[in-house]
Design an enzyme around this catalytic site. Structure first.
Site, mmCIF file in Angstrom:
data_model
loop_
_atom_site.group_PDB
_atom_site.id
_atom_site.type_symbol
_atom_site.label_atom_id
_atom_site.label_comp_id
_atom_site.label_asym_id
_atom_site.label_seq_id
_atom_site.Cartn_x
_atom_site.Cartn_y
_atom_site.Cartn_z
ATOM 1 N N ASP A 43 0.923 -1.208 0.010
ATOM 2 C CA ASP A 43 -0.019 -0.009 0.193
ATOM 3 C C ASP A 43 0.812 1.243 0.063
ATOM 4 O OD1 ASP A 43 -2.938 0.982 0.654
ATOM 5 O OD2 ASP A 43 -1.539 2.508 1.741
ATOM 6 N N TYR A 48 3.361 10.244 -0.161
ATOM 7 C CA TYR A 48 4.562 9.493 0.846
ATOM 8 C C TYR A 48 6.082 9.744 0.141
ATOM 9 C CZ TYR A 48 0.543 6.425 2.536
ATOM 10 O OH TYR A 48 -0.453 6.186 2.909
ATOM 11 N N LYS A 73 -2.300 6.272 -4.251
ATOM 12 C CA LYS A 73 -3.271 7.228 -3.976
ATOM 13 C C LYS A 73 -3.160 8.411 -4.570
ATOM 14 C CE LYS A 73 -3.521 4.851 0.615
ATOM 15 N NZ LYS A 73 -1.909 4.583 0.982
ATOM 16 N N HIS A 104 -6.990 10.082 -1.697
ATOM 17 C CA HIS A 104 -6.225 10.109 -0.340
ATOM 18 C C HIS A 104 -7.071 10.832 0.412
ATOM 19 C CE1 HIS A 104 -1.729 9.671 1.020
ATOM 20 N NE2 HIS A 104 -2.869 9.251 2.019
#
Ligand code: A2P
Length: 297
Positions: A43, A48, A73, A104
């Site tokens: 994931d 990120y 996302k 997200h």
């Protein structure tokens, strides 16, 4: 490994490696370790900042792409350019498609703001585009090429937003990924989503950075009883009650042990269900969105 089946018939492995705060080399090594351990579900998220490392580890693992379930996302600053954002993620990951693409956050952040990727206002809240409707974003997600995205879903959706989305959508979301752990069991949201065929995915299943939920007395006692780690109890409970679970770790021994499921009895699962009844719920991930209320509680 146990899996769940989406409302579109596609299967998802119940445990996935979370990669939030797994930066660069750490993220690369964590994903490689997880895939060697047997995880087949990773994931990630554009936000990120580690997609190129995550993607490289997936490609370097030697495991056929078709055997790995990959999620990424849509960043909150990209609601106005969903197709381009997906293409950038695929480019950074070095993959032809993702198995699951998630919105997200249900809010659009100023794409011209700063600092990126999380633009802020002077008052310390996130720089939200307040008149943007997340349904517009969802419509763009519905139109993404099936060759590039196998399933679509959302994150951080409240019951109210989920209800509206389900009434207005042409393609149903397959999941809602939310903070979920024994201190925040999300009972009402879970009941609502499961009544509508939407699976909950648990992010921060140990309570996020530092794993504070692992210190809970009930969890610790059950860990002793099952001769397991507190993390294994939390992760197994999430799967026991029918949610996908995404423990994050960059520590090889934890990545390995988090993957071992414990067969909880019904009464022990129910005891964990009740932890927050007495002490109240605790949300650890609660960014300031100013006037926009993201969570129900
Ligand atoms: P680390 O990545 O340094 O191993 P969550 O998944 O709830 O967001 O929790 C992630 C946090 O919990 C990270 O700080 C991670 O640390 C830590 N963590 C992950 N697995 C375990 C474990 N089995 N025991 C203790 N802490 C863990």
């Amino acid at each position: 490994m146990k899996s769940f089946t989406f409302n579109n018939g596609i299967e998802i492995p119940a445990i996935g490696l979370g990669t939030w705060r797994a930066s660069e080399e750490d993220g690369y090594n964590a994903v490689l370790t997880a895939l060697k351990t047997g995880y087949r579900h990773i994931d990630g998220a554009a936000n990120y900042g580690n997609e190129s490392y995550v993607g490289k580890a997936i490609r370097d693992s030697g495991i056929p792409r078709s055997e790995i379930f990959v999620t990424t996302k849509l960043s909150a600053t990209c609601h106005h350019q969903v197709g381009a954002a997906l293409d950038k993620s695929l480019h950074d990951l070095g993959l032809d498609y993702v198995d699951l693409y998630l919105m997200h956050w249900p809010v659009f952040l100023n794409p011209e703001g700063s600092p990126m990727p999380i633009p802020m206002r002077a008052d310390g809240t996130r720089d939200v585009v307040e008149d943007w409707d997340y349904l517009t974003t969802w419509k763009s997600m519905e139109n993404l090429s099936k060759d590039k995205v196998k399933s679509i879903g959302v994150c951080n959706f409240s019951i109210q937003r989920m209800d509206r989305l389900l009434r207005e959508c042409s393609v149903q979301p397959v999941v809602n990924q939310v903070e979920l752990h024994p201190m925040l069991p999300q009972d009402k949201l879970k009941e609502f989503c499961s009544a509508h065929g939407v699976i909950l995915e648990a992010y921060s299943p140990l309570g996020s950075a530092g794993g504070p939920v692992l210190e809970n007395e009930t969890i610790k006692k059950l860990a002793e009883k099952y001769n397991a780690s507190a993390a294994q109890i939390c992760i197994s409970w999430a799967v026991w009650r029918g949610t996908v679970v995404l423990p994050k770790s960059i520590t090889p021994s934890r990545i390995e042990s988090n993957f071992k499921m414990i067969d909880l009895s019904t009464s022990d699962g129910q005891a964990i269900d009740k932890i927050s009844d007495g002490m109240g719920t605790k949300r650890y991930v609660d960014p300031p969105f100013g006037k926009i209320k993201v969570f129900d509680d």
